[in-house]
Design a protein around this motif. Structure first.
Motif, PDB file in Angstrom:
ATOM      1  N   UNK A   6       0.828  -1.198   0.000  1.00 34.71           N
ATOM      2  CA  UNK A   6       0.000   0.000   0.000  1.00 34.71           C
ATOM      3  C   UNK A   6       0.866   1.252   0.000  1.00 34.71           C
ATOM      4  N   UNK A   7       0.313   2.320  -0.527  1.00 38.97           N
ATOM      5  CA  UNK A   7       0.966   3.624  -0.485  1.00 38.97           C
ATOM      6  C   UNK A   7      -0.103   4.703  -0.564  1.00 38.97           C
ATOM      7  N   UNK A   8       0.306   5.937  -0.269  1.00 43.33           N
ATOM      8  CA  UNK A   8      -0.605   7.064  -0.414  1.00 43.33           C
ATOM      9  C   UNK A   8      -1.173   7.605   0.872  1.00 43.33           C
ATOM     10  N   UNK A   9      -0.867   6.961   1.992  1.00 46.43           N
ATOM     11  CA  UNK A   9      -1.365   7.479   3.255  1.00 46.43           C
ATOM     12  C   UNK A   9      -0.651   8.762   3.644  1.00 46.43           C
ATOM     13  N   UNK A  10      -1.151   9.399   4.705  1.00 50.00           N
ATOM     14  CA  UNK A  10      -0.528  10.629   5.166  1.00 50.00           C
ATOM     15  C   UNK A  10      -1.436  11.398   6.084  1.00 50.00           C
ATOM     16  N   UNK A  11      -1.070  12.653   6.308  1.00 47.55           N
ATOM     17  CA  UNK A  11      -1.820  13.554   7.172  1.00 47.55           C
ATOM     18  C   UNK A  11      -2.591  14.544   6.307  1.00 47.55           C
ATOM     19  N   UNK A  12      -3.877  14.693   6.595  1.00 45.21           N
ATOM     20  CA  UNK A  12      -4.717  15.597   5.822  1.00 45.21           C
ATOM     21  C   UNK A  12      -5.711  16.260   6.762  1.00 45.21           C
ATOM     22  N   UNK A  13      -6.132  17.456   6.415  1.00 39.05           N
ATOM     23  CA  UNK A  13      -7.143  18.145   7.220  1.00 39.05           C
ATOM     24  C   UNK A  13      -8.533  17.615   6.902  1.00 39.05           C
ATOM     25  N   UNK A  14      -9.415  17.736   7.860  1.00 37.41           N
ATOM     26  CA  UNK A  14     -10.801  17.336   7.642  1.00 37.41           C
ATOM     27  C   UNK A  14     -11.357  18.035   6.402  1.00 37.41           C
ATOM     28  N   UNK A  15     -12.092  17.269   5.595  1.00 33.57           N
ATOM     29  CA  UNK A  15     -12.618  17.788   4.349  1.00 33.57           C
ATOM     30  C   UNK A  15     -11.718  17.551   3.156  1.00 33.57           C
ATOM     31  N   UNK A  16     -10.502  17.126   3.419  1.00 34.68           N
ATOM     32  CA  UNK A  16      -9.544  16.887   2.356  1.00 34.68           C
ATOM     33  C   UNK A  16      -9.685  15.520   1.725  1.00 34.68           C
ATOM     34  N   UNK A  17      -8.740  15.212   0.831  1.00 32.77           N
ATOM     35  CA  UNK A  17      -8.785  13.965   0.070  1.00 32.77           C
ATOM     36  C   UNK A  17      -7.424  13.286   0.082  1.00 32.77           C
ATOM     37  N   UNK A  18      -7.471  11.973  -0.049  1.00 32.49           N
ATOM     38  CA  UNK A  18      -6.281  11.166  -0.244  1.00 32.49           C
ATOM     39  C   UNK A  18      -6.631  10.027  -1.188  1.00 32.49           C
ATOM     40  N   UNK A  19      -5.640   9.537  -1.890  1.00 34.27           N
ATOM     41  CA  UNK A  19      -5.817   8.382  -2.756  1.00 34.27           C
ATOM     42  C   UNK A  19      -4.820   7.303  -2.351  1.00 34.27           C
ATOM     43  N   UNK A  20      -5.336   6.194  -1.903  1.00 36.65           N
ATOM     44  CA  UNK A  20      -4.487   5.065  -1.550  1.00 36.65           C
ATOM     45  C   UNK A  20      -4.336   4.137  -2.755  1.00 36.65           C
ATOM     46  N   UNK A  21      -3.156   3.548  -2.845  1.00 40.49           N
ATOM     47  CA  UNK A  21      -2.887   2.566  -3.892  1.00 40.49           C
ATOM     48  C   UNK A  21      -2.415   1.277  -3.250  1.00 40.49           C
ATOM     49  N   UNK A  22      -2.699   0.182  -3.919  1.00 40.31           N
ATOM     50  CA  UNK A  22      -2.252  -1.133  -3.463  1.00 40.31           C
ATOM     51  C   UNK A  22      -1.781  -1.901  -4.692  1.00 40.31           C
ATOM     52  N   UNK A  23      -0.490  -2.112  -4.751  1.00 34.29           N
ATOM     53  CA  UNK A  23       0.095  -2.805  -5.897  1.00 34.29           C
ATOM     54  C   UNK A  23       0.397  -4.256  -5.539  1.00 34.29           C
ATOM     55  N   UNK A  24       0.004  -5.155  -6.420  1.00 43.35           N
ATOM     56  CA  UNK A  24       0.210  -6.590  -6.196  1.00 43.35           C
ATOM     57  C   UNK A  24       1.352  -7.097  -7.062  1.00 43.35           C
ATOM     58  N   UNK A  25       2.134  -7.984  -6.491  1.00 43.91           N
ATOM     59  CA  UNK A  25       3.218  -8.619  -7.246  1.00 43.91           C
ATOM     60  C   UNK A  25       3.339 -10.065  -6.789  1.00 43.91           C
ATOM     61  N   UNK A  26       4.095 -10.837  -7.548  1.00 43.15           N
ATOM     62  CA  UNK A  26       4.293 -12.236  -7.187  1.00 43.15           C
ATOM     63  C   UNK A  26       3.766 -13.174  -8.253  1.00 43.15           C
ATOM     64  N   UNK A  27       3.251 -14.297  -7.812  1.00 43.46           N
ATOM     65  CA  UNK A  27       2.735 -15.277  -8.752  1.00 43.46           C
ATOM     66  C   UNK A  27       1.540 -14.709  -9.507  1.00 43.46           C
ATOM     67  N   UNK A  28       1.050 -15.445 -10.456  1.00 45.83           N
ATOM     68  CA  UNK A  28      -0.061 -14.964 -11.276  1.00 45.83           C
ATOM     69  C   UNK A  28      -1.173 -14.406 -10.387  1.00 45.83           C
ATOM     70  N   UNK A  29      -1.475 -13.165 -10.620  1.00 45.84           N
ATOM     71  CA  UNK A  29      -2.412 -12.445  -9.756  1.00 45.84           C
ATOM     72  C   UNK A  29      -3.769 -12.405 -10.431  1.00 45.84           C
ATOM     73  N   UNK A  30      -4.710 -13.136  -9.874  1.00 44.43           N
ATOM     74  CA  UNK A  30      -6.063 -13.142 -10.418  1.00 44.43           C
ATOM     75  C   UNK A  30      -7.044 -13.415  -9.281  1.00 44.43           C
ATOM     76  N   UNK A  31      -7.220 -12.424  -8.434  1.00 45.50           N
ATOM     77  CA  UNK A  31      -8.093 -12.636  -7.278  1.00 45.50           C
ATOM     78  C   UNK A  31      -9.560 -12.641  -7.665  1.00 45.50           C
ATOM     79  N   UNK A  32     -10.367 -13.101  -6.754  1.00 46.29           N
ATOM     80  CA  UNK A  32     -11.809 -12.977  -6.924  1.00 46.29           C
ATOM     81  C   UNK A  32     -12.242 -11.550  -6.599  1.00 46.29           C
ATOM     82  N   UNK A  33     -11.697 -11.031  -5.513  1.00 46.30           N
ATOM     83  CA  UNK A  33     -12.022  -9.674  -5.110  1.00 46.30           C
ATOM     84  C   UNK A  33     -10.859  -9.076  -4.345  1.00 46.30           C
ATOM     85  N   UNK A  34     -10.835  -7.752  -4.291  1.00 45.13           N
ATOM     86  CA  UNK A  34      -9.866  -7.004  -3.502  1.00 45.13           C
ATOM     87  C   UNK A  34     -10.639  -6.078  -2.568  1.00 45.13           C
TER      88      UNK A  34
END
Length: 119
Positions: A6-34
């Motif tokens: 995961x990445x993208x966390x941090x400190x933000x003021x109320x009313x603000x925005x953030x975008x988190x990302x989650x990058x997958x690596x490793x064996x063939x990645x084909x989940x049912x859901x995330x």
């Protein structure tokens, strides 16, 4: 074995925005859901949102509905959580998780990223 970062966390003021990302690596990645989960200090980890990897169908906890948007980029093996109109009660460690096909629970997790919303 699948690794989630995961990445993208941090400190933000109320009313603000953030975008988190989650990058997958490793064996063939084909989940049912995330999914995204969060754990506030002194509380249990709880569900936030999930997306089906195949058709992109989404589902949200009522506490974030209308403010958060989960999405995925299949080509990049990445899932996102766009968080708008953040509130102090959104402060938590946010975890990304994946559920393999034919498995009834989320079976791999990221290390978490801290989100802090100041009032």
């Amino acid at each position: 074995q699948v690794q989630l970062v995961e990445s993208g966390g941090g400190l933000v003021q109320a009313g603000g925005s953030l975008r988190l990302s989650c990058a997958a690596s490793g064996r063939t990645f084909s989940p049912d859901k995330m999914g995204w989960f969060r754990q506030a200090p002194g509380k249990e980890r709880v569900f936030v949102a999930r997306v089906f990897w195949g058709d992109g169908g989404t589902y949200y906890d009522d506490s974030v509905k209308g403010r958060f948007t989960i999405s995925r980029d299949v080509a990049k093996n990445t899932v996102y959580l766009q968080m708008n109109s953040l509130k102090p009660e959104d402060t938590a460690v946010y975890y990304c998780a994946g559920q393999s096909r034919f498995v009834g629970t989320y079976d791999y997790w990221g290390q978490g990223t801290q989100v802090t919303v100041s009032s």
